[in-house]
Write a protein that holds these residues in place. Structure first.
Motif, PDB file in Angstrom:
ATOM      1  N   LEU A  14       0.829  -1.206   0.000  1.00 29.73           N
ATOM      2  CA  LEU A  14       0.000   0.000   0.000  1.00 29.73           C
ATOM      3  C   LEU A  14       0.864   1.257   0.000  1.00 29.73           C
ATOM      4  CD1 LEU A  14      -2.806   1.278   0.182  1.00 29.73           C
ATOM      5  CD2 LEU A  14      -2.645   1.081   2.677  1.00 29.73           C
ATOM      6  N   ASP A  15       1.948   1.247   0.806  1.00 32.90           N
ATOM      7  CA  ASP A  15       2.834   2.405   0.852  1.00 32.90           C
ATOM      8  C   ASP A  15       3.492   2.642  -0.504  1.00 32.90           C
ATOM      9  OD1 ASP A  15       4.330   4.429   2.555  1.00 32.90           O
ATOM     10  OD2 ASP A  15       5.997   3.271   1.753  1.00 32.90           O
ATOM     11  N   SER A  16       3.911   1.554  -1.129  1.00 31.10           N
ATOM     12  CA  SER A  16       4.506   1.690  -2.455  1.00 31.10           C
ATOM     13  C   SER A  16       3.491   2.244  -3.450  1.00 31.10           C
ATOM     14  CB  SER A  16       5.018   0.321  -2.927  1.00 31.10           C
ATOM     15  OG  SER A  16       5.531   0.401  -4.241  1.00 31.10           O
ATOM     16  N   ARG A  17       2.267   1.784  -3.325  1.00 29.16           N
ATOM     17  CA  ARG A  17       1.220   2.270  -4.224  1.00 29.16           C
ATOM     18  C   ARG A  17       0.930   3.753  -3.978  1.00 29.16           C
ATOM     19  NH1 ARG A  17      -0.822   2.029  -9.132  1.00 29.16           N
ATOM     20  NH2 ARG A  17      -3.069   2.462  -9.189  1.00 29.16           N
ATOM     21  N   ILE A  18       0.856   4.099  -2.678  1.00 26.55           N
ATOM     22  CA  ILE A  18       0.597   5.504  -2.339  1.00 26.55           C
ATOM     23  C   ILE A  18       1.721   6.392  -2.852  1.00 26.55           C
ATOM     24  CG2 ILE A  18       0.452   7.110  -0.400  1.00 26.55           C
ATOM     25  CD1 ILE A  18      -1.067   4.975   1.130  1.00 26.55           C
ATOM     26  N   SER A  19       2.978   5.929  -2.694  1.00 32.66           N
ATOM     27  CA  SER A  19       4.122   6.700  -3.184  1.00 32.66           C
ATOM     28  C   SER A  19       4.050   6.887  -4.691  1.00 32.66           C
ATOM     29  CB  SER A  19       5.422   6.004  -2.785  1.00 32.66           C
ATOM     30  OG  SER A  19       6.537   6.691  -3.287  1.00 32.66           O
ATOM     31  N   SER A  20       3.701   5.808  -5.382  1.00 27.14           N
ATOM     32  CA  SER A  20       3.585   5.898  -6.840  1.00 27.14           C
ATOM     33  C   SER A  20       2.473   6.863  -7.250  1.00 27.14           C
ATOM     34  CB  SER A  20       3.323   4.504  -7.411  1.00 27.14           C
ATOM     35  OG  SER A  20       3.134   4.567  -8.818  1.00 27.14           O
ATOM     36  N   VAL A  21       1.330   6.738  -6.553  1.00 24.83           N
ATOM     37  CA  VAL A  21       0.220   7.640  -6.868  1.00 24.83           C
ATOM     38  C   VAL A  21       0.588   9.081  -6.538  1.00 24.83           C
ATOM     39  CG1 VAL A  21      -2.151   8.232  -6.246  1.00 24.83           C
ATOM     40  CG2 VAL A  21      -1.528   5.845  -6.603  1.00 24.83           C
ATOM     41  N   GLY A  22       1.300   9.287  -5.394  1.00 17.33           N
ATOM     42  CA  GLY A  22       1.712  10.632  -5.026  1.00 17.33           C
ATOM     43  C   GLY A  22       2.645  11.243  -6.060  1.00 17.33           C
ATOM     44  N   GLN A  23       3.605  10.456  -6.552  1.00 17.59           N
ATOM     45  CA  GLN A  23       4.513  10.970  -7.574  1.00 17.59           C
ATOM     46  C   GLN A  23       3.754  11.319  -8.851  1.00 17.59           C
ATOM     47  OE1 GLN A  23       7.551   8.032  -8.061  1.00 17.59           O
ATOM     48  NE2 GLN A  23       8.476   8.382  -6.042  1.00 17.59           N
ATOM     49  N   THR A  24       2.819  10.438  -9.200  1.00 18.50           N
ATOM     50  CA  THR A  24       2.015  10.719 -10.395  1.00 18.50           C
ATOM     51  C   THR A  24       1.195  11.990 -10.206  1.00 18.50           C
ATOM     52  OG1 THR A  24       1.873   8.336 -10.837  1.00 18.50           O
ATOM     53  CG2 THR A  24       0.304   9.769 -11.973  1.00 18.50           C
ATOM     54  N   ALA A  25       0.602  12.120  -8.992  1.00 17.77           N
ATOM     55  CA  ALA A  25      -0.198  13.325  -8.717  1.00 17.77           C
ATOM     56  C   ALA A  25       0.671  14.581  -8.749  1.00 17.77           C
ATOM     57  CB  ALA A  25      -0.885  13.191  -7.358  1.00 17.77           C
ATOM     58  N   ALA A  26       1.911  14.470  -8.224  1.00 18.64           N
ATOM     59  CA  ALA A  26       2.817  15.625  -8.246  1.00 18.64           C
ATOM     60  C   ALA A  26       3.151  16.021  -9.688  1.00 18.64           C
ATOM     61  CB  ALA A  26       4.085  15.311  -7.468  1.00 18.64           C
TER      62      ALA A  26
END
Length: 444
Positions: free
Chosen positions: A148-160
């Motif tokens: 989940l953390d890896s997914r959140i990090s990936s989504v956060g980078q994409t959102a950024a």
């Protein structure tokens, strides 16, 4: 002691042995006393009664229950034999029954301990199994959290990245929107020269002067840059360049008219001492040549520069009445008074300039420069008339020595003024250096 009392069965004795007797602060003496105290007192009473019936005077009952007989009693004791401790059999039976009960209690305790051990072992096995299952579950949760953390990090980078793109797109959209607005305004100025009657209300509304000045400066920069990039050899480009030149000329005319209008408003506010209106006008005028016109205009309209009487008053204060011979001491007093007045005036002007202008140091530099040139230097030119070395002044009038004394007094007092002005504030102007240059020109 009767026969019945000797042969009373031990099982009828009240034996109290319970598990609770061994809990807490256990005392063996207390337990033993509770078992035998009911037998030993009766035995002591029977011995005392028996000795009284047979006339065994002088016999003594020992603390342990035995009887020590006198010599007469010893002789009497040679008759039919009688046991000295008749309750010993009852005590033996009592102890045997107590031992049996103790063994039974021990067996009960051992049985309970065994059951408890079995139950503890069973519960321990269950708990171990549960803990193993929980550890597996926790490991699974940690794995899930890691994913989940890896997914959140990936989504956060994409959102950024998306946010950066959106911000860039919004900036480009804003720039494009502003450019479109500037082009529309530029087309209004791209008419016949001098025809500014058809402009938008923005450029004629006094309440939007600041916005109009900002847009006018942007239009000038936009048009001038486009003219510089144009290639005259291309027909279309040359036509566009001529159109932009008309727009630039009209913009320059409008900016001049707007600047004059703002200067007039600034003068009116200055006469009424409305510092807020002066500050607003000065801030808008700073967009035109960095506000140099407003700065020069403000300094030039100061009373000490436009009133001729001020210059005449300076001369009278230092040189005295016309036709009189000035002495170094009188000149020193006059310069001290004059320079003090000048310092006070500059200090008051500095307070106003700081409250009004966006760049007060630049205004102070212009003010002090104008002050030194128009008042100080003009006065020194009148005071220090350079004598001729070929035809020096006569000794009756002081000769060259008087000129040198005047020069020394003027130099000293003027340097004090320079230090005072530097303390008040004069921007980047080197006041003392300018004074040195002026006095070097006045030296012989």
């Amino acid at each position: 002691m009767s026969e019945g009392s000797k042969s009373s069965p031990v099982s009828n004795l009240p034996l109290i042995l319970d598990i609770d007797d061994f809990k807490g602060n256990f005392s063996f003496d207390a337990l033993f006393g509770s078992l035998v105290n009911e037998l030993l007192p009766s035995f002591q009473e029977e011995e005392a009664d028996s000795a009284g019936e047979h006339g065994l005077g002088g016999s003594e009952v020992l603390p342990n229950g035995h009887v020590r007989a006198s010599s007469n009693a010893a002789k009497f004791a040679q008759g039919p034999s009688m046991p000295l401790f008749p309750e010993v059999d009852s005590l033996l039976l009592l102890f045997k029954d107590s031992c049996k009960e103790l063994i039974d209690l021990r067996n009960q305790i051992n049985g309970k301990l065994y059951n408890l051990k079995q139950e503890v072992s069973t519960q321990d096995a269950k708990h171990r199994k549960t803990l193993t299952e929980l550890e597996k579950g926790v490991d699974g949760l940690f794995d899930s959290f890691a994913r989940l953390d890896s997914r959140i990090s990936s989504v956060g980078q994409t959102a950024a990245k998306i946010g950066d793109h959106l911000q860039s797109a919004d900036a480009q959209r804003e720039t494009a929107s502003q450019t479109i607005e500037l082009v529309k305004y530029l087309m209004e100025f791209n008419s016949s020269p001098g025809d500014l009657m058809e402009l938008s209300p923005l450029f004629s509304d006094d309440s939007r002067v600041a916005e109009a000045a900002s847009i006018a400066q942007k239009l000038r920069s936009f048009a001038e840059e486009d003219i510089a990039r144009a290639v005259p050899s291309v027909v279309g480009s040359a036509t566009a360049s001529r159109g932009l030149e008309v727009a630039v000329a009209n913009l320059q005319e409008y900016c001049n008219e707007l600047e004059n209008r703002l200067l007039a408003r600034f003068d009116a506010a200055s006469q009424r001492r409305e510092l807020s209106t002066m500050s607003e006008c000065a801030k808008i005028l700073s967009q035109f040549n960095r506000g140099s016109s407003a700065m020069q205009h403000y300094v030039a309209t100061r009373p000490m520069f436009i009133d001729v009487e001020v210059m005449n008053s300076d001369t009278r204060l230092v040189l005295g009445d016309q036709g009189s011979q000035a002495s170094p001491s009188n000149v020193a007093r006059g310069l001290s008074s004059l320079y003090k007045e000048i310092s006070d005036t500059v200090r008051k002007e500095a307070a106003t300039i700081t409250a009004v202008f966006p760049s007060p140091n630049d205004v102070m530099s212009i003010l002090v420069q104008r002050l030194l040139e128009q008042r100080v230097t003009a006065l020194l030119d009148k005071l220090l008339v350079k004598p001729s070395l070929v035809n020096p002044p006569p000794m009756e009038e002081g000769g060259l020595l008087l000129y040198l004394r005047m020069l020394a007094v003027a130099y000293e007092k003027t340097q004090e003024l320079a230090r005072e002005l530097r303390a008040v504030g004069c921007g980047d102007l080197d006041v003392e250096g300018n004074n040195m240059i002026s006095f070097s020109q006045l030296s012989l």
